[in-house]
Design a protein around this motif. Structure first.
Motif, PDB file in Angstrom:
ATOM      1  N   SER A   1       0.825  -1.213   0.000  1.00 52.98           N
ATOM      2  CA  SER A   1       0.000   0.000   0.000  1.00 52.98           C
ATOM      3  C   SER A   1       0.858   1.262   0.000  1.00 52.98           C
ATOM      4  CB  SER A   1      -0.939  -0.002   1.206  1.00 52.98           C
ATOM      5  OG  SER A   1      -0.198  -0.114   2.416  1.00 52.98           O
ATOM      6  N   THR A   2       2.055   1.185   0.611  1.00 51.91           N
ATOM      7  CA  THR A   2       2.928   2.370   0.627  1.00 51.91           C
ATOM      8  C   THR A   2       3.392   2.725  -0.785  1.00 51.91           C
ATOM      9  OG1 THR A   2       4.773   0.858   1.126  1.00 51.91           O
ATOM     10  CG2 THR A   2       3.754   2.028   2.977  1.00 51.91           C
ATOM     11  N   PHE A   3       3.655   1.702  -1.605  1.00 50.13           N
ATOM     12  CA  PHE A   3       4.066   1.962  -2.980  1.00 50.13           C
ATOM     13  C   PHE A   3       2.905   2.536  -3.784  1.00 50.13           C
ATOM     14  CE2 PHE A   3       4.520   0.596  -7.425  1.00 50.13           C
ATOM     15  CZ  PHE A   3       5.746   1.175  -7.728  1.00 50.13           C
ATOM     16  N   VAL A   4       1.716   1.964  -3.632  1.00 47.70           N
ATOM     17  CA  VAL A   4       0.542   2.465  -4.362  1.00 47.70           C
ATOM     18  C   VAL A   4       0.278   3.920  -4.011  1.00 47.70           C
ATOM     19  CG1 VAL A   4      -1.947   2.203  -4.687  1.00 47.70           C
ATOM     20  CG2 VAL A   4      -0.490   0.169  -4.556  1.00 47.70           C
ATOM     21  N   GLU A   5       0.328   4.233  -2.721  1.00 49.28           N
ATOM     22  CA  GLU A   5       0.073   5.612  -2.304  1.00 49.28           C
ATOM     23  C   GLU A   5       1.180   6.532  -2.805  1.00 49.28           C
ATOM     24  OE1 GLU A   5      -1.622   8.989  -0.571  1.00 49.28           O
ATOM     25  OE2 GLU A   5      -2.411   7.041  -1.208  1.00 49.28           O
ATOM     26  N   GLY A   6       2.425   6.050  -2.809  1.00 46.99           N
ATOM     27  CA  GLY A   6       3.523   6.865  -3.321  1.00 46.99           C
ATOM     28  C   GLY A   6       3.359   7.182  -4.799  1.00 46.99           C
ATOM     29  N   VAL A   7       2.926   6.206  -5.588  1.00 44.72           N
ATOM     30  CA  VAL A   7       2.687   6.449  -7.014  1.00 44.72           C
ATOM     31  C   VAL A   7       1.535   7.422  -7.203  1.00 44.72           C
ATOM     32  CG1 VAL A   7       1.947   5.364  -9.173  1.00 44.72           C
ATOM     33  CG2 VAL A   7       3.651   4.227  -7.736  1.00 44.72           C
ATOM     34  N   ARG A   8       0.505   7.282  -6.371  1.00 48.56           N
ATOM     35  CA  ARG A   8      -0.623   8.215  -6.475  1.00 48.56           C
ATOM     36  C   ARG A   8      -0.166   9.656  -6.234  1.00 48.56           C
ATOM     37  NH1 ARG A   8      -3.960  11.349  -4.065  1.00 48.56           N
ATOM     38  NH2 ARG A   8      -2.905  11.084  -2.067  1.00 48.56           N
ATOM     39  N   VAL A   9       0.662   9.856  -5.225  1.00 51.39           N
ATOM     40  CA  VAL A   9       1.169  11.200  -4.922  1.00 51.39           C
ATOM     41  C   VAL A   9       2.045  11.706  -6.062  1.00 51.39           C
ATOM     42  CG1 VAL A   9       2.673  12.516  -3.375  1.00 51.39           C
ATOM     43  CG2 VAL A   9       1.018  10.900  -2.428  1.00 51.39           C
ATOM     44  N   LEU A  10       2.924  10.846  -6.577  1.00 53.59           N
ATOM     45  CA  LEU A  10       3.788  11.216  -7.700  1.00 53.59           C
ATOM     46  C   LEU A  10       2.967  11.661  -8.900  1.00 53.59           C
ATOM     47  CD1 LEU A  10       6.572  11.236  -9.207  1.00 53.59           C
ATOM     48  CD2 LEU A  10       6.141   8.823  -9.735  1.00 53.59           C
ATOM     49  N   MET A  11       1.955  10.882  -9.276  1.00 57.94           N
ATOM     50  CA  MET A  11       1.136  11.215 -10.436  1.00 57.94           C
ATOM     51  C   MET A  11       0.282  12.452 -10.177  1.00 57.94           C
ATOM     52  SD  MET A  11      -0.008   7.379 -11.685  1.00 57.94           S
ATOM     53  CE  MET A  11      -0.974   8.006 -13.080  1.00 57.94           C
ATOM     54  N   ALA A  12      -0.186  12.604  -8.947  1.00 58.00           N
ATOM     55  CA  ALA A  12      -0.983  13.787  -8.609  1.00 58.00           C
ATOM     56  C   ALA A  12      -0.147  15.056  -8.730  1.00 58.00           C
ATOM     57  CB  ALA A  12      -1.563  13.653  -7.200  1.00 58.00           C
ATOM     58  N   ASP A  13       1.100  14.986  -8.268  1.00 61.77           N
ATOM     59  CA  ASP A  13       1.971  16.155  -8.385  1.00 61.77           C
ATOM     60  C   ASP A  13       2.292  16.460  -9.846  1.00 61.77           C
ATOM     61  OD1 ASP A  13       2.021  16.652  -5.692  1.00 61.77           O
ATOM     62  OD2 ASP A  13       3.889  15.565  -5.315  1.00 61.77           O
ATOM     63  N   ALA A  14       2.509  15.425 -10.650  1.00 58.10           N
ATOM     64  CA  ALA A  14       2.755  15.639 -12.077  1.00 58.10           C
ATOM     65  C   ALA A  14       1.518  16.217 -12.749  1.00 58.10           C
ATOM     66  CB  ALA A  14       3.156  14.325 -12.743  1.00 58.10           C
ATOM     67  N   MET A  15       0.364  15.729 -12.363  1.00 54.97           N
ATOM     68  CA  MET A  15      -0.899  16.212 -12.932  1.00 54.97           C
ATOM     69  C   MET A  15      -1.123  17.684 -12.601  1.00 54.97           C
ATOM     70  SD  MET A  15      -3.514  15.053 -14.694  1.00 54.97           S
ATOM     71  CE  MET A  15      -5.301  15.216 -14.951  1.00 54.97           C
ATOM     72  N   GLN A  16      -0.684  18.090 -11.424  1.00 55.33           N
ATOM     73  CA  GLN A  16      -0.892  19.471 -10.983  1.00 55.33           C
ATOM     74  C   GLN A  16       0.324  20.359 -11.235  1.00 55.33           C
ATOM     75  OE1 GLN A  16      -3.476  19.382  -7.058  1.00 55.33           O
ATOM     76  NE2 GLN A  16      -2.113  17.594  -7.061  1.00 55.33           N
ATOM     77  N   ALA A  17       1.289  19.861 -12.024  1.00 58.82           N
ATOM     78  CA  ALA A  17       2.487  20.616 -12.410  1.00 58.82           C
ATOM     79  C   ALA A  17       3.308  21.060 -11.205  1.00 58.82           C
ATOM     80  CB  ALA A  17       2.100  21.818 -13.263  1.00 58.82           C
ATOM     81  N   LYS A  18       3.335  20.247 -10.160  1.00 57.04           N
ATOM     82  CA  LYS A  18       4.145  20.547  -8.981  1.00 57.04           C
ATOM     83  C   LYS A  18       5.521  19.891  -9.171  1.00 57.04           C
ATOM     84  CE  LYS A  18       0.107  20.948  -5.956  1.00 57.04           C
ATOM     85  NZ  LYS A  18      -0.625  20.380  -4.779  1.00 57.04           N
TER      86      LYS A  18
END
Length: 438
Positions: A314-331
């Motif tokens: 679950s830590t990896f899944v959540e980490g990927v979600r955060v990574l993609m969310a930041d990329a999606m929001q141009a952070k």
């Protein structure tokens, strides 16, 4: 009687000899190409090299398809690696995903009887001698039970489990020697580690049966998908029987006769299934190539091949979600830490400038930040990524990717190829907004 050519070869010496002969032929052709290139101009050299790639791909596909086992599995996975082979070779090797030369049923019957513990005719009202489909470690035969139900019986090739280690050792030598004169950028060792891991699980059909039952439960409330019912009483370590679920193949669904609107809906559902498995179930059907799906007349998607299911912490899944969310929001400033959080290790003291993270993130996410349909039929994302990899290849050598990320990348890359083949238009913005919780 089967000919010597289509008879399944289990002898280690014979398999080694065939790979050695293939390696010599491929290596010699590239050596000849390098000599010939001295006398050709740029255009002539490019045309000649494409012809050599094509000729060698046909050699490799023919031999790999006949040897099956780990050999064929490597060919299948090579065809999905954008940075391992030139496009001319990948396209031909992709044929290994769909249909390999079948093994005569007379070679399969003894194993089937041994696994089921009785004569074939006592368990089935009829069974076809012709393979319905054939793959790397087994092939499928249509059959009918005595109660009238139609089933498919997947039978493992004789002694294929005993050939895996020697095949992988020989194949690593083949890839390194045969392609030594062409640019191969992929990490060969990690590639073969993944093949070994996958095959270890796939060789036990009892695991696949349990995976099918699990995924039937996970998808029970989504009527877009069908997962065939496995029959435990007619299954074993090397035989898997399930209810027959026919449908159009991946190649058939991609023909011009199929309306683009239907292909768009299928593409969207396939991608949704990948996101659902990863973000909601923390597990992925390992091989998303289009040959592992069929398409019913009512547009439901039939999912085959649960031989290897990857499960993620679950830590990896959540980490990927955060990574993609930041990329999606141009952070962009957060991406380096996001990568470290999911296990990427940078062994150098040099830091990538922010523009590099921006460049990679913007390849896809820039277009997905806005609502609307994204056309996979015309996208150049894969070419843009390859160009970025070439530009920053020296820095890439400093990075170690976690095993979970390698597996996820391959699954996503395989589905990306499916969507390109379908020429599907999908609302990426809506899918990502949903699963990334934006």
């Amino acid at each position: 009687m089967p000919t010597e050519k289509n008879r399944f070869t289990t002898s280690r010496g014979s398999r080694f000899f065939r790979l050695g002969r293939l390696s010599s032929a491929v290596g010699s052709s590239y050596l000849g190409e390098s000599v010939k290139g001295v006398f050709l101009g740029a255009e002539g050299k490019a045309k000649s090299l494409i012809a050599t790639h094509t000729k060698n791909a046909l050699r490799v596909a023919t031999t790999f398809g006949e040897l099956k086992g780990a050999v064929m599995k490597v060919g299948q996975m090579m065809s999905l690696q954008e940075d391992l082979l030139p496009p001319e070779m990948r396209e031909i090797l992709r044929g290994l995903q769909n249909q390999a030369p079948p093994v005569p049923f007379e070679q399969m019957r003894p194993l089937l009887q041994a696994e089921l513990g009785t004569e074939v005719e006592s368990r089935f009202a009829e069974i076809s001698d012709q393979a319905y489909a054939s793959a790397s470690i087994g092939q499928v035969h249509w059959a009918k039970l005595k109660d009238g139900r139609e089933v498919v019986v997947k039978i493992q090739y004789p002694d294929v489990d005993q050939m895996v280690e020697s095949d992988l050792k020989n194949l690593r030598m083949f890839v390194r020697s045969a392609f030594s004169l062409m640019p191969v950028k992929a990490d060969i060792d990690k590639f073969f580690q993944e093949v070994r891991s996958r095959l270890t699980e796939e060789l036990d059909y009892r695991l696949e049966l349990q995976n099918m039952l699990e995924f039937r439960e996970l998808f029970k409330n989504d009527d877009r998908f069908i997962i065939p019912v496995p029959l435990q009483e007619l299954s074993s370590k090397r035989v898997l029987t399930s209810i027959f679920q026919p449908g159009l193949s991946g190649d058939q669904i991609c023909t011009p006769e199929v309306p683009q609107s239907r292909r768009d809906a299928i593409g969207g559902a396939l991608l949704d299934a990948v996101f659902m498995q990863f973000f909601d179930f923390h597990a992925l059907q390992s091989d998303p190539n289009l040959a592992n799906f069929a398409f019913a007349d009512d547009d439901r998607i039939i999912m085959y091949d649960f031989g290897c299911v990857k499960r993620f912490p679950s830590t990896f899944v959540e980490g990927v979600r955060v990574l993609m969310a930041d990329a999606m929001q141009a952070k962009y400033g957060r991406l380096e830490k996001d990568l470290e959080r999911i296990g990427y290790i940078d062994h150098s003291t040099r830091k990538l400038p922010l523009e590099v993270y921006r460049a990679y993130a913007d390849v896809g996410f820039r277009k997905w930040r806005r609502p609307g349909l994204f056309d996979f039929g015309t996208t150049r994302i894969h070419q843009q990524v390859i160009e970025l990899n070439k530009q920053y290849w020296t820095k890439a050598l400093d990075y170690d990717a976690p095993a979970d990320a390698m597996f996820l990348d391959r699954c996503v890359g395989g589905m990306y190829g499916n969507l390109r083949k379908l020429k599907a238009s999908v609302s990426m913005h809506d899918l990502l907004t949903n699963y990334l919780k934006l």
